[in-house]
Design a protein around this motif. Structure first.
Motif, mmCIF file in Angstrom:
data_model
loop_
_atom_site.group_PDB
_atom_site.id
_atom_site.type_symbol
_atom_site.label_atom_id
_atom_site.label_comp_id
_atom_site.label_asym_id
_atom_site.label_seq_id
_atom_site.Cartn_x
_atom_site.Cartn_y
_atom_site.Cartn_z
ATOM 1 N N GLY A 70 -6.242 4.296 -6.940
ATOM 2 C CA GLY A 70 -6.502 5.472 -6.120
ATOM 3 C C GLY A 70 -5.553 5.663 -4.950
ATOM 4 N N GLU A 71 -4.571 4.797 -4.791
ATOM 5 C CA GLU A 71 -3.629 4.939 -3.681
ATOM 6 C C GLU A 71 -2.479 5.865 -4.057
ATOM 7 O OE1 GLU A 71 -3.658 1.104 -0.877
ATOM 8 O OE2 GLU A 71 -2.760 0.725 -2.837
ATOM 9 N N THR A 72 -1.970 6.554 -3.045
ATOM 10 C CA THR A 72 -0.777 7.390 -3.208
ATOM 11 C C THR A 72 0.268 6.893 -2.222
ATOM 12 O OG1 THR A 72 -1.462 8.989 -1.532
ATOM 13 C CG2 THR A 72 -2.205 9.392 -3.802
ATOM 14 N N LEU A 73 1.485 7.369 -2.367
ATOM 15 C CA LEU A 73 2.522 6.972 -1.402
ATOM 16 C C LEU A 73 2.162 7.440 0.000
ATOM 17 C CD1 LEU A 73 5.864 7.487 -3.353
ATOM 18 C CD2 LEU A 73 4.632 5.368 -2.877
ATOM 19 N N HIS A 74 1.499 8.582 0.080
ATOM 20 C CA HIS A 74 1.088 9.096 1.389
ATOM 21 C C HIS A 74 0.056 8.163 2.044
ATOM 22 C CE1 HIS A 74 0.331 11.972 4.552
ATOM 23 N NE2 HIS A 74 -0.969 11.880 4.310
ATOM 24 N N THR A 75 -0.962 7.740 1.295
ATOM 25 C CA THR A 75 -1.979 6.856 1.884
ATOM 26 C C THR A 75 -1.388 5.497 2.234
ATOM 27 O OG1 THR A 75 -2.768 6.111 -0.291
ATOM 28 C CG2 THR A 75 -3.896 7.996 0.700
ATOM 29 N N ILE A 76 -0.467 5.005 1.398
ATOM 30 C CA ILE A 76 0.180 3.724 1.684
ATOM 31 C C ILE A 76 1.064 3.852 2.922
ATOM 32 C CG2 ILE A 76 1.794 1.991 0.821
ATOM 33 C CD1 ILE A 76 0.768 2.761 -2.025
ATOM 34 N N SER A 77 1.775 4.979 3.029
ATOM 35 C CA SER A 77 2.623 5.226 4.192
ATOM 36 C C SER A 77 1.801 5.254 5.479
ATOM 37 C CB SER A 77 3.362 6.547 4.012
ATOM 38 O OG SER A 77 4.119 6.846 5.152
ATOM 39 N N ASP A 78 0.658 5.933 5.431
ATOM 40 C CA ASP A 78 -0.222 5.972 6.606
ATOM 41 C C ASP A 78 -0.793 4.599 6.920
ATOM 42 O OD1 ASP A 78 0.192 8.648 6.950
ATOM 43 O OD2 ASP A 78 -1.712 9.266 6.039
ATOM 44 N N LYS A 79 -1.189 3.894 5.895
ATOM 45 C CA LYS A 79 -1.818 2.586 6.071
ATOM 46 C C LYS A 79 -0.842 1.567 6.641
ATOM 47 C CE LYS A 79 -4.182 -0.940 3.326
ATOM 48 N NZ LYS A 79 -4.695 -1.262 1.994
ATOM 49 N N CYS A 80 0.391 1.586 6.147
ATOM 50 C CA CYS A 80 1.361 0.554 6.519
ATOM 51 C C CYS A 80 2.354 0.996 7.583
ATOM 52 C CB CYS A 80 2.117 0.102 5.282
ATOM 53 S SG CYS A 80 1.047 -0.632 4.033
ATOM 54 N N GLY A 81 2.369 2.285 7.919
ATOM 55 C CA GLY A 81 3.274 2.752 8.956
ATOM 56 C C GLY A 81 4.721 2.834 8.499
ATOM 57 N N ASP A 82 4.936 3.084 7.221
ATOM 58 C CA ASP A 82 6.291 3.212 6.683
ATOM 59 C C ASP A 82 6.475 4.602 6.090
ATOM 60 O OD1 ASP A 82 8.784 2.992 5.576
ATOM 61 O OD2 ASP A 82 8.274 1.333 4.235
ATOM 62 N N PRO A 83 7.119 5.525 6.827
ATOM 63 C CA PRO A 83 7.297 6.882 6.315
ATOM 64 C C PRO A 83 8.446 7.017 5.303
ATOM 65 C CG PRO A 83 8.194 6.723 8.512
ATOM 66 C CD PRO A 83 7.558 5.390 8.211
ATOM 67 N N PHE A 84 9.199 5.945 5.071
ATOM 68 C CA PHE A 84 10.377 6.022 4.202
ATOM 69 C C PHE A 84 10.240 5.147 2.961
ATOM 70 C CE2 PHE A 84 11.752 6.677 8.611
ATOM 71 C CZ PHE A 84 12.174 7.993 8.520
ATOM 72 N N ILE A 85 9.071 5.151 2.354
ATOM 73 C CA ILE A 85 8.836 4.304 1.180
ATOM 74 C C ILE A 85 9.736 4.716 0.018
ATOM 75 C CG2 ILE A 85 7.142 3.652 -0.572
ATOM 76 C CD1 ILE A 85 4.994 3.787 1.579
ATOM 77 N N VAL A 86 9.837 5.999 -0.259
ATOM 78 C CA VAL A 86 10.629 6.470 -1.401
ATOM 79 C C VAL A 86 12.109 6.119 -1.212
ATOM 80 C CG1 VAL A 86 11.344 8.492 -2.730
ATOM 81 C CG2 VAL A 86 8.998 8.296 -1.944
ATOM 82 N N GLU A 87 12.613 6.298 -0.002
ATOM 83 C CA GLU A 87 14.019 6.017 0.273
ATOM 84 C C GLU A 87 14.350 4.533 0.126
ATOM 85 O OE1 GLU A 87 12.048 7.897 2.109
ATOM 86 O OE2 GLU A 87 13.029 9.818 2.382
ATOM 87 N N LYS A 88 13.412 3.672 0.435
ATOM 88 C CA LYS A 88 13.655 2.227 0.403
ATOM 89 C C LYS A 88 13.304 1.588 -0.931
ATOM 90 C CE LYS A 88 12.913 1.934 5.330
ATOM 91 N NZ LYS A 88 11.986 1.601 6.379
ATOM 92 N N ASN A 89 12.788 2.385 -1.867
ATOM 93 C CA ASN A 89 12.416 1.888 -3.183
ATOM 94 C C ASN A 89 13.068 2.757 -4.253
ATOM 95 O OD1 ASN A 89 10.168 -0.291 -2.773
ATOM 96 N ND2 ASN A 89 9.736 1.320 -1.296
ATOM 97 N N PRO A 90 14.316 2.435 -4.623
ATOM 98 C CA PRO A 90 15.040 3.291 -5.580
ATOM 99 C C PRO A 90 14.420 3.308 -6.981
ATOM 100 C CG PRO A 90 16.304 1.318 -5.073
ATOM 101 C CD PRO A 90 15.119 1.335 -4.149
ATOM 102 N N HIS A 91 13.540 2.364 -7.285
ATOM 103 C CA HIS A 91 12.905 2.349 -8.606
ATOM 104 C C HIS A 91 11.796 3.398 -8.723
ATOM 105 C CE1 HIS A 91 10.452 -0.370 -6.142
ATOM 106 N NE2 HIS A 91 9.449 -0.102 -6.960
ATOM 107 N N ILE A 92 11.437 4.047 -7.599
ATOM 108 C CA ILE A 92 10.451 5.128 -7.636
ATOM 109 C C ILE A 92 11.221 6.433 -7.819
ATOM 110 C CG2 ILE A 92 8.626 6.348 -6.397
ATOM 111 C CD1 ILE A 92 8.055 3.785 -4.868
ATOM 112 N N HIS A 93 11.207 6.947 -9.051
ATOM 113 C CA HIS A 93 11.945 8.174 -9.354
ATOM 114 C C HIS A 93 11.121 9.418 -9.042
ATOM 115 C CE1 HIS A 93 15.056 5.735 -11.107
ATOM 116 N NE2 HIS A 93 14.147 5.124 -11.863
ATOM 117 N N ASP A 94 9.813 9.322 -9.254
ATOM 118 C CA ASP A 94 8.925 10.454 -9.010
ATOM 119 C C ASP A 94 7.826 10.004 -8.045
ATOM 120 O OD1 ASP A 94 7.359 12.698 -9.016
ATOM 121 O OD2 ASP A 94 6.812 12.579 -11.147
#
Length: 118
Positions: A70-94
């Motif tokens: 049930g987690e999304t990148l948005h909820t993980i970003s809010d939870k962990c305080g990292d707004p740049f998850i997609v940029e730092k994880n090149p294996h996430i294409h979508d």
């Protein structure tokens, strides 16, 4: 048996002291319980397990994070305080294709946040 005036006040004084001790003990226990419940009601726990109130809230996330159900990148970003998850994880294409068990790298930009719900 003869009445001894010296013994009568001692036993009633002892009974009054015992009663006063019990009253003080009950009052002390009541005050402790009130303080515990008042403090716990002032802080509320949200969905992410964070305590909110007039407290500093630390958001602990490991550098390696496994996506949960049930987690999304948005909820993980809010939870962990990292707004740049997609940029730092090149294996996430979508960014919308996040699934439980996906391993991502977290680099929090901040570790504490202030909340005031007054």
């Amino acid at each position: 048996m003869a009445f001894n005036p010296r013994k009568a006040p001692i036993s009633s004084s002892k009974a009054m002291a015992d009663a006063a001790s019990w009253c003080c003990a009950c009052l002390l226990v009541t005050l402790i319980l009130v303080c515990i419940f008042r403090d716990s009601s002032a802080l509320e726990e949200d969905d992410e397990g964070l305590l909110r109130g007039s407290k500093v809230v630390s958001k602990p996330c490991d550098e390696i994070y496994v996506v949960g159900e049930g987690e999304t990148l948005h909820t993980i970003s809010d939870k962990c305080g990292d707004p740049f998850i997609v940029e730092k994880n090149p294996h996430i294409h979508d960014p919308d294709d996040v699934f439980p068990g996906l391993v991502i790298k977290i680099t929090p930009s901040h570790t504490t946040k202030y909340y005031n719900i007054n």
